[in-house]
Design a protein around this motif. Structure first.
Motif, PDB file in Angstrom:
ATOM      1  N   ALA A 298      -6.726  -0.848   3.359  1.00  0.00           N
ATOM      2  CA  ALA A 298      -6.034  -2.023   2.843  1.00  0.00           C
ATOM      3  C   ALA A 298      -6.248  -3.240   3.745  1.00  0.00           C
ATOM      4  O   ALA A 298      -6.386  -4.369   3.254  1.00  0.00           O
ATOM      5  CB  ALA A 298      -4.542  -1.726   2.707  1.00  0.00           C
TER       6      ALA A 298
ATOM      7  N   ALA B 166      -5.059  -3.761  -1.596  1.00  0.00           N
ATOM      8  CA  ALA B 166      -4.803  -2.321  -1.498  1.00  0.00           C
ATOM      9  C   ALA B 166      -5.793  -1.535  -2.343  1.00  0.00           C
ATOM     10  O   ALA B 166      -6.355  -0.528  -1.887  1.00  0.00           O
ATOM     11  CB  ALA B 166      -3.366  -2.022  -1.937  1.00  0.00           C
TER      12      ALA B 166
ATOM     13  N   THR C 263       0.821  -1.207   0.000  1.00  0.00           N
ATOM     14  CA  THR C 263       0.000   0.000   0.000  1.00  0.00           C
ATOM     15  C   THR C 263       0.856   1.258   0.000  1.00  0.00           C
ATOM     16  O   THR C 263       0.614   2.195  -0.775  1.00  0.00           O
ATOM     17  CB  THR C 263      -0.929   0.009   1.232  1.00  0.00           C
TER      18      THR C 263
ATOM     19  N   THR D 139      -6.760   2.323  -2.371  1.00  0.00           N
ATOM     20  CA  THR D 139      -5.468   2.824  -2.828  1.00  0.00           C
ATOM     21  C   THR D 139      -5.498   3.041  -4.334  1.00  0.00           C
ATOM     22  O   THR D 139      -5.954   2.178  -5.084  1.00  0.00           O
ATOM     23  CB  THR D 139      -4.336   1.829  -2.485  1.00  0.00           C
TER      24      THR D 139
END
Length: 261
Positions: free
Chosen positions: A249, A232, A34, A237
């Protein structure tokens, strides 16, 4: 609810214990992935790092009769080294993170096969204290110790990602590299640190896996990198960098762990 209806063993303590252990080991990789993605990069070498770290620690323990804790620390150094190499070629040489980390993935995996002669290393005689990391429970609660360790790490990194100036620089770099440079941020140093951190977390995940299974397979953990990327992205993300949270995440990897288990 649907999974509970489809399978009578889904809502069982044994299944949830297995699910949480997978969640914890992969979750460490997800944290590193991440932060790498937030910084505008990607790391495809994490699964190979896990395999190589386990093989190196296993070889030192079996062949050279090192203490398992010392062998594990040397395995951790391997993760640091690979993270540094990734960061060097991305920041100093200017190569694409995709190409660099993919190449390191093949190299690390190949080295793991060479060192182990393509055979899993049985580590049946490791100390009980080392086994406890991967298989121990907290008293009579039935909560796996490895899950608690992961949650502590996740909370720390989530807090730092919101409050720490050092971690916030990763977001600035991933959001607008040119603006970050003009504001005085050492972009290369930030990206180097992120890749080293990713290598360290992948190495720790590899050590935890060795502790859990008493084995170091050179071919293990295939697909972990894609699981980490998916978790992620599911957690918010951005593939373009600059956006993402550790908490999101963690929720992403938790959902994938439920589906896979």
């Amino acid at each position: 609810v649907i999974m509970s209806l489809l399978s009578p063993v889904f809502l069982t303590g044994e299944n949830f214990s297995t699910m949480f252990k997978i969640f914890a080991i992969n979750g460490l990789v997800v944290i590193g992935m991440t932060l790498v993605m937030v910084g505008g990069g990607i790391d495809l070498s994490v699964a190979a790092v896990m395999a190589l770290v386990g093989v190196v620690a296993g070889q030192l323990f079996l062949v050279y009769k090192w203490d398992i804790w010392t062998a594990a620390l040397d395995g951790l150094a391997v993760g640091v080294a690979i993270g540094f190499i990734n960061g060097f070629f991305v920041t100093r040489v200017g190569l694409s993170p995709f190409i660099v980390t993919l190449a390191l993935s093949f190299m690390a995996r190949g080295l793991a096969f060479v060192l182990s002669q393509a055979m899993p290393l049985p580590l049946n005689n490791i100390s009980n204290s080392f086994k406890f990391i991967g298989r121990g429970m907290l008293g009579k609660t039935g909560i796996p110790f490895i899950v608690v360790l992961f949650l502590v790490v996740a909370v720390i990194f989530d807090f730092l990602s919101r409050r720490s100036t050092v971690i916030r620089r990763i977001y600035y770099v991933g959001s607008n590299e040119k603006a970050a440079r003009f504001s005085g941020i050492n972009v290369n140093r930030v990206r180097m640190g992120v890749y080293v951190l990713s290598g360290v977390l992948a190495a720790i995940a590899g050590i935890f896996s060795v502790s859990r299974f008493n084995s170091a397979p050179p071919y293990g953990y295939a697909g972990v990198e894609m699981t980490a990327i998916c978790a992620a992205v599911i957690g918010g993300t951005s593939m373009n960098g600059g956006e993402g949270t550790i908490f999101g995440a963690v929720l992403g990897i938790a959902m994938l762990a439920v589906i896979e288990t």
